[in-house]
Design a protein around this motif. Structure first.
Motif, PDB file in Angstrom:
ATOM      1  N   PHE A  53       3.530  -4.417   2.223  1.00 22.93           N
ATOM      2  CA  PHE A  53       3.283  -4.486   3.660  1.00 22.93           C
ATOM      3  C   PHE A  53       3.490  -3.104   4.287  1.00 22.93           C
ATOM      4  O   PHE A  53       4.353  -2.900   5.131  1.00 22.93           O
ATOM      5  CB  PHE A  53       4.278  -5.517   4.230  1.00 22.93           C
ATOM      6  CG  PHE A  53       3.954  -6.095   5.571  1.00 22.93           C
ATOM      7  CD1 PHE A  53       2.947  -7.024   5.730  1.00 22.93           C
ATOM      8  CD2 PHE A  53       4.695  -5.739   6.692  1.00 22.93           C
ATOM      9  CE1 PHE A  53       2.688  -7.583   6.974  1.00 22.93           C
ATOM     10  CE2 PHE A  53       4.437  -6.287   7.940  1.00 22.93           C
ATOM     11  CZ  PHE A  53       3.425  -7.220   8.071  1.00 22.93           C
TER      12      PHE A  53
ATOM     13  N   PHE B 238       6.666 -13.290   0.059  1.00 25.86           N
ATOM     14  CA  PHE B 238       7.056 -13.467   1.461  1.00 25.86           C
ATOM     15  C   PHE B 238       7.588 -14.877   1.716  1.00 25.86           C
ATOM     16  O   PHE B 238       8.595 -15.050   2.416  1.00 25.86           O
ATOM     17  CB  PHE B 238       5.866 -13.161   2.390  1.00 25.86           C
ATOM     18  CG  PHE B 238       6.241 -13.206   3.841  1.00 25.86           C
ATOM     19  CD1 PHE B 238       6.893 -12.148   4.449  1.00 25.86           C
ATOM     20  CD2 PHE B 238       5.979 -14.336   4.604  1.00 25.86           C
ATOM     21  CE1 PHE B 238       7.279 -12.197   5.773  1.00 25.86           C
ATOM     22  CE2 PHE B 238       6.355 -14.398   5.938  1.00 25.86           C
ATOM     23  CZ  PHE B 238       7.001 -13.325   6.523  1.00 25.86           C
TER      24      PHE B 238
ATOM     25  N   ALA C 103      11.308  -7.699   6.797  1.00 30.35           N
ATOM     26  CA  ALA C 103      10.017  -7.817   6.111  1.00 30.35           C
ATOM     27  C   ALA C 103       8.875  -7.875   7.119  1.00 30.35           C
ATOM     28  O   ALA C 103       7.908  -8.593   6.905  1.00 30.35           O
ATOM     29  CB  ALA C 103      10.031  -9.081   5.242  1.00 30.35           C
ATOM     30  N   GLY C 104       9.010  -7.140   8.213  1.00 32.87           N
ATOM     31  CA  GLY C 104       7.995  -7.275   9.264  1.00 32.87           C
ATOM     32  C   GLY C 104       7.884  -8.741   9.658  1.00 32.87           C
ATOM     33  O   GLY C 104       6.804  -9.228   9.968  1.00 32.87           O
ATOM     34  N   MET C 105       9.018  -9.455   9.607  1.00 34.10           N
ATOM     35  CA  MET C 105       8.990 -10.903   9.833  1.00 34.10           C
ATOM     36  C   MET C 105       8.950 -11.204  11.327  1.00 34.10           C
ATOM     37  O   MET C 105       9.784 -10.729  12.101  1.00 34.10           O
ATOM     38  CB  MET C 105      10.189 -11.594   9.173  1.00 34.10           C
ATOM     39  CG  MET C 105      10.129 -13.106   9.333  1.00 34.10           C
ATOM     40  SD  MET C 105      11.456 -13.961   8.466  1.00 34.10           S
ATOM     41  CE  MET C 105      10.734 -14.138   6.837  1.00 34.10           C
ATOM     42  N   THR C 106       7.976 -12.000  11.712  1.00 32.08           N
ATOM     43  CA  THR C 106       7.772 -12.358  13.112  1.00 32.08           C
ATOM     44  C   THR C 106       8.748 -13.451  13.529  1.00 32.08           C
ATOM     45  O   THR C 106       8.945 -14.421  12.804  1.00 32.08           O
ATOM     46  CB  THR C 106       6.327 -12.868  13.296  1.00 32.08           C
ATOM     47  OG1 THR C 106       5.438 -11.839  12.864  1.00 32.08           O
ATOM     48  CG2 THR C 106       6.040 -13.252  14.724  1.00 32.08           C
TER      49      THR C 106
ATOM     50  N   ARG D 278      10.669 -20.993  12.269  1.00 38.21           N
ATOM     51  CA  ARG D 278      11.585 -20.219  11.415  1.00 38.21           C
ATOM     52  C   ARG D 278      12.978 -20.162  12.044  1.00 38.21           C
ATOM     53  O   ARG D 278      13.988 -20.190  11.336  1.00 38.21           O
ATOM     54  CB  ARG D 278      11.061 -18.786  11.229  1.00 38.21           C
ATOM     55  CG  ARG D 278       9.798 -18.714  10.384  1.00 38.21           C
ATOM     56  CD  ARG D 278       9.273 -17.287  10.327  1.00 38.21           C
ATOM     57  NE  ARG D 278       8.045 -17.206   9.555  1.00 38.21           N
ATOM     58  CZ  ARG D 278       7.185 -16.202   9.606  1.00 38.21           C
ATOM     59  NH1 ARG D 278       7.429 -15.165  10.410  1.00 38.21           N
ATOM     60  NH2 ARG D 278       6.111 -16.204   8.869  1.00 38.21           N
TER      61      ARG D 278
ATOM     62  N   GLN E 222      -2.042 -14.080   3.790  1.00 33.88           N
ATOM     63  CA  GLN E 222      -0.887 -14.037   2.893  1.00 33.88           C
ATOM     64  C   GLN E 222      -0.078 -15.315   3.111  1.00 33.88           C
ATOM     65  O   GLN E 222       0.246 -15.665   4.255  1.00 33.88           O
ATOM     66  CB  GLN E 222      -0.032 -12.802   3.171  1.00 33.88           C
ATOM     67  CG  GLN E 222       1.158 -12.711   2.240  1.00 33.88           C
ATOM     68  CD  GLN E 222       2.000 -11.470   2.461  1.00 33.88           C
ATOM     69  OE1 GLN E 222       1.797 -10.723   3.420  1.00 33.88           O
ATOM     70  NE2 GLN E 222       2.949 -11.249   1.578  1.00 33.88           N
TER      71      GLN E 222
ATOM     72  N   THR F  48       2.631 -16.579   6.079  1.00 32.45           N
ATOM     73  CA  THR F  48       2.750 -15.636   7.198  1.00 32.45           C
ATOM     74  C   THR F  48       2.235 -16.285   8.480  1.00 32.45           C
ATOM     75  O   THR F  48       1.592 -17.345   8.457  1.00 32.45           O
ATOM     76  CB  THR F  48       1.936 -14.355   6.932  1.00 32.45           C
ATOM     77  OG1 THR F  48       0.564 -14.738   6.758  1.00 32.45           O
ATOM     78  CG2 THR F  48       2.437 -13.642   5.682  1.00 32.45           C
ATOM     79  N   THR F  49       2.480 -15.608   9.595  1.00 33.63           N
ATOM     80  CA  THR F  49       1.995 -16.141  10.869  1.00 33.63           C
ATOM     81  C   THR F  49       0.462 -16.188  10.882  1.00 33.63           C
ATOM     82  O   THR F  49      -0.123 -17.074  11.503  1.00 33.63           O
ATOM     83  CB  THR F  49       2.527 -15.307  12.048  1.00 33.63           C
ATOM     84  OG1 THR F  49       2.401 -13.924  11.733  1.00 33.63           O
ATOM     85  CG2 THR F  49       3.981 -15.620  12.323  1.00 33.63           C
TER      86      THR F  49
ATOM     87  N   ASP G 126      -1.309  -8.652   9.740  1.00 38.04           N
ATOM     88  CA  ASP G 126      -0.710  -7.782  10.760  1.00 38.04           C
ATOM     89  C   ASP G 126      -1.413  -6.419  10.817  1.00 38.04           C
ATOM     90  O   ASP G 126      -1.877  -5.903   9.794  1.00 38.04           O
ATOM     91  CB  ASP G 126       0.776  -7.561  10.459  1.00 38.04           C
ATOM     92  CG  ASP G 126       1.563  -8.867  10.429  1.00 38.04           C
ATOM     93  OD1 ASP G 126       1.097  -9.821   9.779  1.00 38.04           O
ATOM     94  OD2 ASP G 126       2.639  -8.931  11.026  1.00 38.04           O
TER      95      ASP G 126
ATOM     96  N   GLU H 166       3.402 -10.035  18.465  1.00 34.66           N
ATOM     97  CA  GLU H 166       4.505 -10.698  17.764  1.00 34.66           C
ATOM     98  C   GLU H 166       5.697  -9.745  17.716  1.00 34.66           C
ATOM     99  O   GLU H 166       5.522  -8.531  17.630  1.00 34.66           O
ATOM    100  CB  GLU H 166       4.063 -11.049  16.336  1.00 34.66           C
ATOM    101  CG  GLU H 166       2.854 -11.976  16.317  1.00 34.66           C
ATOM    102  CD  GLU H 166       2.459 -12.419  14.916  1.00 34.66           C
ATOM    103  OE1 GLU H 166       2.956 -11.839  13.934  1.00 34.66           O
ATOM    104  OE2 GLU H 166       1.652 -13.352  14.826  1.00 34.66           O
TER     105      GLU H 166
ATOM    106  N   TYR I 252       8.947  -8.446  15.624  1.00 30.66           N
ATOM    107  CA  TYR I 252       9.583  -8.417  14.310  1.00 30.66           C
ATOM    108  C   TYR I 252      11.102  -8.345  14.501  1.00 30.66           C
ATOM    109  O   TYR I 252      11.597  -7.571  15.325  1.00 30.66           O
ATOM    110  CB  TYR I 252       9.162  -7.174  13.522  1.00 30.66           C
ATOM    111  CG  TYR I 252       7.697  -7.082  13.123  1.00 30.66           C
ATOM    112  CD1 TYR I 252       6.844  -8.181  13.159  1.00 30.66           C
ATOM    113  CD2 TYR I 252       7.178  -5.867  12.670  1.00 30.66           C
ATOM    114  CE1 TYR I 252       5.516  -8.063  12.765  1.00 30.66           C
ATOM    115  CE2 TYR I 252       5.854  -5.750  12.275  1.00 30.66           C
ATOM    116  CZ  TYR I 252       5.021  -6.844  12.327  1.00 30.66           C
ATOM    117  OH  TYR I 252       3.712  -6.720  11.932  1.00 30.66           O
TER     118      TYR I 252
HETATM  119  N1  GLN Z   1       4.506 -10.719  10.519  1.00 30.04           N
HETATM  120  C1  GLN Z   1       3.994 -11.679   9.604  1.00 30.04           C
HETATM  121  C2  GLN Z   1       4.925 -12.866   9.496  1.00 30.04           C
HETATM  122  O1  GLN Z   1       6.063 -12.761   9.848  1.00 30.04           O
HETATM  123  C3  GLN Z   1       3.711 -11.108   8.223  1.00 30.04           C
HETATM  124  C4  GLN Z   1       4.903 -10.490   7.551  1.00 30.04           C
HETATM  125  C5  GLN Z   1       4.643 -10.033   6.119  1.00 30.04           C
HETATM  126  O2  GLN Z   1       3.635 -10.357   5.506  1.00 30.04           O
HETATM  127  N2  GLN Z   1       5.537  -9.263   5.578  1.00 30.04           N
HETATM  128  O3  GLN Z   1       4.536 -13.903   9.045  1.00 30.04           O
END
Ligand code: GLN
Length: 276
Positions: free
Chosen positions: A59, A97, A114-117, A122, A161, A164-165, A203, A227, A229
């Motif tokens: 990512f 992920f 993890a760039g997690m939204t 969640r 993916q 993911t969102t 993303d 979104e 993170y």
């Molecule tokens: N921001 C997206 C999510 O949280 C994707 C994050 C990712 O693929 N690492 O679902």
């Protein structure tokens, strides 16, 4: 120019991940502290302990596997700054992920970056810290695609993916039969290049890296909202949560997080991402 060369490096790395398919899937890889057996690591949360971070290193520029086979990127740097403040040693594990929240719940890891939204479903399973960055879902299509906007996605095969969102939003909007799940973004982009799917929803920053690394693709903006993170921590790990959240607040206030993001996404490069 240093900034430019870092940006170019992340594109090259994204490209090499596409070519080799590395860094994805379920392979677990401890990228720091090679001598440590992570199975014997004590639960972290106090000074002198190990902060076990989970991520999915496909990512870029938030996380990718660098030329030393270590996880690098915005989240790795922010996690290192948090660990430093807490007097802890950082250990990063690369995993799929959709394994990240289960890994928090089973105490395999202490923290997800993890760039997690931040997402309400969640948030029922884990605690989110203050947000440290923003992202937006975009659509990657071949340059000659007839898809010009989200309105054209009806009935198309959409690559995402898993978990993911982008996956959740597309499944809601267009139906599960049209959404093809992949273990990571580079695999979805490879399927797009092979003509197996019509577009990839993912993303914006990783999308820019994937498109820069491959000929013949372009990015469309979606109508989806921005979104936020954030880092995620297990519900019961309240002491660590308070410590990490305070560290993130301080790292935002003193400009550390903004300068880490600027290092990987130079604002003169036209990025939409900002420190939250
Ligand atoms: N921001 C997206 C999510 O949280 C994707 C994050 C990712 O693929 N690492 O679902």
């Amino acid at each position: 120019m240093k900034k430019l060369s870092i940006a170019m490096l992340s594109m090259v790395l994204a490209g090499s991940m596409l070519l080799t398919g590395c860094g994805g899937g379920n392979t677990e890889q401890t990228t720091t502290d090679e001598g440590t057996d992570s199975a014997t690591t004590e639960t972290a949360g106090t000074e002198g302990g190990v902060l076990r971070m989970g991520t999915n290193a496909t990512f870029p520029p938030y996380e990718y596997v660098d030329e030393n086979n270590e996880v690098a990127g915005i989240d790795a740097d922010i996690a290192a700054a948090i660990a430093d403040k807490l007097g802890m040693e950082l250990e990063i594990t690369d995993m799929a992920f959709d394994s990240l929240i289960p890994a928090l719940q089973s105490d395999t890891i202490d923290i997800v970056l993890a760039g997690m939204t931040v997402d309400p479903e969640r948030a029922e399973q884990v605690n989110f810290t203050d947000s440290y960055a923003t992202g937006v879902q975009v659509i990657i299509v071949p340059e000659d695609s007839d898809i010009a906007s989200p309105d054209d996605l009806e009935g198309k095969n959409i690559g995402v993916q898993t978990g993911t969102t982008g996956d959740l939003q597309c499944t809601d909007a267009y139906g599960q039969e049209f959404v093809k799940q992949f273990d990571n973004g580079p695999l979805a982009v490879a399927a797009l290049l092979n003509g197996q799917i019509d577009c990839v929803v993912i993303d914006n920053e990783p999308a820019k890296n994937y498109v820069a690394a491959n000929e013949g693709l372009k990015i469309l903006d979606t109508a989806y909202a921005d979104e936020d993170y954030a880092a995620a921590i297990a519900k019961e790990d309240t002491e660590l949560f308070e410590q990490v959240n305070t560290a993130i607040q301080e790292l935002k206030e003193d400009g550390t997080i903004a300068s880490i993001i600027e290092k990987y996404i130079p604002s003169d490069g036209g990025s939409e991402d900002t420190a939250a």
